[in-house]
Design an enzyme around this catalytic site. Sequence first.
Site, PDB file in Angstrom:
ATOM      1  N   ASP A 113     -22.438  38.086 -19.784  1.00  0.00           N
ATOM      2  CA  ASP A 113     -23.329  38.256 -18.630  1.00  0.00           C
ATOM      3  C   ASP A 113     -24.748  37.856 -19.009  1.00  0.00           C
ATOM      4  O   ASP A 113     -25.400  38.548 -19.785  1.00  0.00           O
ATOM      5  CB  ASP A 113     -23.278  39.716 -18.168  1.00  0.00           C
ATOM      6  CG  ASP A 113     -24.085  39.943 -16.899  1.00  0.00           C
ATOM      7  OD1 ASP A 113     -24.854  39.042 -16.495  1.00  0.00           O
ATOM      8  OD2 ASP A 113     -23.949  41.034 -16.314  1.00  0.00           O
ATOM      9  N   ASP A 311     -27.673  32.511 -12.933  1.00  0.00           N
ATOM     10  CA  ASP A 311     -26.876  33.681 -13.286  1.00  0.00           C
ATOM     11  C   ASP A 311     -25.418  33.291 -13.516  1.00  0.00           C
ATOM     12  O   ASP A 311     -24.882  32.451 -12.795  1.00  0.00           O
ATOM     13  CB  ASP A 311     -26.975  34.708 -12.145  1.00  0.00           C
ATOM     14  CG  ASP A 311     -26.134  35.943 -12.401  1.00  0.00           C
ATOM     15  OD1 ASP A 311     -26.111  36.414 -13.553  1.00  0.00           O
ATOM     16  OD2 ASP A 311     -25.482  36.438 -11.456  1.00  0.00           O
TER      17      ASP A 311
END
Length: 430
Positions: A113, A311
């Site tokens: 992440d 992201d």
Amino acid sequence: MGKLLISLAILFFSSVALGITPNCNIPEQGSTIQVIHVNSPCSPFRSKTHLSWEDTVLQMQSADKERLIYLSSLVAGRSIVPVASGRQITQNPTYILRAKVGTPPQTLLMAMDTSSDAAWIPCSGCAGCGGTAFDTAKSTSFKNLSCGAAQCKQVPNPSCAGTTCGFNMTYGSSSIAASLVQDTVTLATDPVPGYTFGCVQKATGSSIPAQGLLGLGRGPLSLLSQTQNLYKATFSYCLPSYKSPNFSGSLRLGPNSQPIRIKYTQLLKNPRRSSLYYVNLVGIKVGKGLVKIPPTAFAHDPNTGSGTVIDSGTVFTRLVQPAYIAVRDAFRRRMGNAVVSSLGGFDTCYTVPVTVPTISFMFSGMNMTLAQDNFLIRSAVGTTSCLAMAAAPDNVNSVLNVIASFQQQNHRILIDVPNSKLGVARETCT
Ligand SMILES: *[C@@H]1O[C@H](CO)[C@@H](O)[C@H](O)[C@H]1NC(C)=O
Ligand SMILES: *[C@@H]1O[C@H](CO)[C@@H](O)[C@H](O)[C@H]1NC(C)=O
Ligand SMILES: *[C@@H]1O[C@H](CO)[C@@H](O)[C@H](O)[C@H]1NC(C)=O
Ligand SMILES: *[C@@H]1O[C@H](CO)[C@@H](O)[C@H](O)[C@H]1NC(C)=O
């Protein structure tokens, strides 16, 4: 939620006959780590459930909404702990990698992440954790952090069990109890001694974390900060396509072996959301035409946290309402008379075969022209295809454009924090 995403990808995958057998254990080389899609045959998290294409798209969209809410909740002071907030834990991982923890090393799968600073791992004896746990007793380098440790002041609800720093967190109807620990974490062939992470010991409720999380954000207690001397806050990744289940991508840590032929834009930071990688998106082209978008839709504002981020945890790019509507309308105009339909959160779908214009993101100093596979999501069965972007949800109290993983597939994204640069190069991630 994870299951839903998994099923989607399976459907995509089953439609592609590549005839390639995955190599689930590519030997590590230097500082390069294999990154696999959660639905890859190499992933134990792959679901066996089959849903219709439509259902899975709907569900993926709603999972993205959660992600947006999480990203917008990352305001200064809340994202610096080395453990995930509830939203992060319930978040679907899309890409996973292998880390070796302890001495001798135990191999664990962790979700990657880029917008989180957190690192946490389910530990042995964990009540309610799914998946493989880290057996702390078998590691000779394992250490509990004491209550007096500086890091202990940065975890939520710290408590002291004897002299060991522990903490509890809640998320939705679930909660976890963890201790703050240190051990050697080996990524690829590089050992990082004394890495601080959360060791999950108890998870209750329905949203049980199945695997650990490896945050690659830029905040103070992130992997980047903890490996500053080794990797110089520089890394790159290449995410494999959803359509190629048997392909894997890579995460390459440190300044060595990074691509030379790569286009750069400025990497920005925003104190309101210190973990995130901001860039300066200045315009969007559909075909050759520059879409008319109010500049406020792209404004980078350190006071509010508004701007554009790259992201890895969001699947489909989200643009603030005025930007999305302008792009969508320009796209539809280019499609002439083709009848538009919607599918869940996607409002620009076509049920007939269509010829589509190109889409380019214009960043300061760099244009990124997307391949069709980066902006068109196609049904595995039938001919439905949708513009794979959406407007940021209304209930998110932030002005944030998110360039998501679908748009990044088969590109190498290079993050160079010391030089404040973000590089993008086309690459087939295999
Ligand atoms: C991927 O690999 C699996 C396992 O080896 C194989 O059964 C499957 O047919 C492959 N899929 C594709 C799309 O090549
Ligand atoms: C770490 O703390 C746990 C829980 O307090 C304890 O059971 C364990 O023995 C400790 N391990 C070490 C190596 O100190
Ligand atoms: C944290 O959770 C554990 C296990 O559920 C519980 O025993 C403990 O009292 C909790 N500690 C705090 C500070 O809430
Ligand atoms: C990006 O595209 C725009 C419009 O086509 C062009 O004017 C600009 O020079 C390009 N920028 C770079 C860095 O290539």
